[in-house]
Design a protein around this motif. Sequence first.
Motif, PDB file in Angstrom:
ATOM      1  N   SER A 141       0.809  -1.205   0.000  1.00  0.00           N
ATOM      2  CA  SER A 141       0.000   0.000   0.000  1.00  0.00           C
ATOM      3  C   SER A 141       0.848   1.263   0.000  1.00  0.00           C
ATOM      4  O   SER A 141       0.767   2.067  -0.909  1.00  0.00           O
ATOM      5  CB  SER A 141      -0.966  -0.011   1.188  1.00  0.00           C
ATOM      6  OG  SER A 141      -0.257  -0.185   2.394  1.00  0.00           O
ATOM      7  N   THR A 142       1.664   1.455   1.034  1.00  0.00           N
ATOM      8  CA  THR A 142       2.499   2.661   1.103  1.00  0.00           C
ATOM      9  C   THR A 142       3.690   2.437   2.024  1.00  0.00           C
ATOM     10  O   THR A 142       3.634   1.619   2.943  1.00  0.00           O
ATOM     11  CB  THR A 142       1.679   3.876   1.585  1.00  0.00           C
ATOM     12  OG1 THR A 142       2.517   5.030   1.597  1.00  0.00           O
ATOM     13  CG2 THR A 142       1.116   3.651   2.972  1.00  0.00           C
ATOM     14  N   TYR A 143       4.739   3.190   1.765  1.00  0.00           N
ATOM     15  CA  TYR A 143       5.917   3.163   2.630  1.00  0.00           C
ATOM     16  C   TYR A 143       5.884   4.312   3.639  1.00  0.00           C
ATOM     17  O   TYR A 143       6.768   4.404   4.490  1.00  0.00           O
ATOM     18  CB  TYR A 143       7.196   3.238   1.797  1.00  0.00           C
ATOM     19  CG  TYR A 143       7.454   1.962   1.032  1.00  0.00           C
ATOM     20  CD1 TYR A 143       7.992   0.858   1.674  1.00  0.00           C
ATOM     21  CD2 TYR A 143       7.158   1.857  -0.314  1.00  0.00           C
ATOM     22  CE1 TYR A 143       8.224  -0.326   0.994  1.00  0.00           C
ATOM     23  CE2 TYR A 143       7.389   0.680  -1.006  1.00  0.00           C
ATOM     24  CZ  TYR A 143       7.919  -0.399  -0.353  1.00  0.00           C
ATOM     25  OH  TYR A 143       8.146  -1.569  -1.023  1.00  0.00           O
ATOM     26  N   GLU A 144       4.888   5.170   3.548  1.00  0.00           N
ATOM     27  CA  GLU A 144       4.806   6.335   4.437  1.00  0.00           C
ATOM     28  C   GLU A 144       4.828   5.905   5.903  1.00  0.00           C
ATOM     29  O   GLU A 144       4.021   5.079   6.332  1.00  0.00           O
ATOM     30  CB  GLU A 144       3.553   7.152   4.156  1.00  0.00           C
ATOM     31  CG  GLU A 144       3.406   8.373   5.040  1.00  0.00           C
ATOM     32  CD  GLU A 144       4.547   9.373   4.903  1.00  0.00           C
ATOM     33  OE1 GLU A 144       4.928   9.962   5.935  1.00  0.00           O
ATOM     34  OE2 GLU A 144       5.064   9.564   3.783  1.00  0.00           O
TER      35      GLU A 144
ATOM     36  N   GLN B  95       6.438   8.461   1.567  1.00  0.00           N
ATOM     37  CA  GLN B  95       5.962   8.236   0.208  1.00  0.00           C
ATOM     38  C   GLN B  95       4.885   9.247  -0.150  1.00  0.00           C
ATOM     39  O   GLN B  95       4.026   9.577   0.662  1.00  0.00           O
ATOM     40  CB  GLN B  95       5.401   6.820   0.055  1.00  0.00           C
ATOM     41  CG  GLN B  95       4.986   6.498  -1.369  1.00  0.00           C
ATOM     42  CD  GLN B  95       4.622   5.044  -1.567  1.00  0.00           C
ATOM     43  OE1 GLN B  95       4.729   4.227  -0.655  1.00  0.00           O
ATOM     44  NE2 GLN B  95       4.181   4.709  -2.761  1.00  0.00           N
ATOM     45  N   ASP B  96       4.945   9.735  -1.385  1.00  0.00           N
ATOM     46  CA  ASP B  96       3.934  10.616  -1.957  1.00  0.00           C
ATOM     47  C   ASP B  96       3.711  10.144  -3.391  1.00  0.00           C
ATOM     48  O   ASP B  96       4.544  10.397  -4.255  1.00  0.00           O
ATOM     49  CB  ASP B  96       4.402  12.066  -1.923  1.00  0.00           C
ATOM     50  CG  ASP B  96       3.360  13.040  -2.449  1.00  0.00           C
ATOM     51  OD1 ASP B  96       2.216  12.622  -2.709  1.00  0.00           O
ATOM     52  OD2 ASP B  96       3.692  14.229  -2.605  1.00  0.00           O
TER      53      ASP B  96
END
Length: 105
Positions: free
Chosen positions: A2-5, A23-24
């Motif tokens: 999904s995301t690394y944020e 992440q963006d």
Amino acid sequence: MSTYEGLIVRPERPNGAVGHYHQDGSLVWAEFSGGPVRSGRLVGTCGADGVISAAYCQVMADGAVVAGTCVSTPDRLADGRLRLTERWRRADGSVGVSRIEEVRG
């Protein structure tokens, strides 16, 4: 993937650098330090499959500057944490594989 944020990682081996990922969209970046790494940065892109293609630069505790590129492939550990297998190539031509794992708690 999904995301690394907000992901926090550290190497499988003890006393390595801790990384903080952001992440963006497809843009991914990280800051890392600790162990033999005084300060490091990574910036790259992430595909739909979660694979990161990036460049990095780090200043080591002994003052050496190390730069290169890496491709990081994600997979899940049995306990649900993320592991990245990083295939890297340094500017000096050396190559290797490192594994970093998500830190929880």
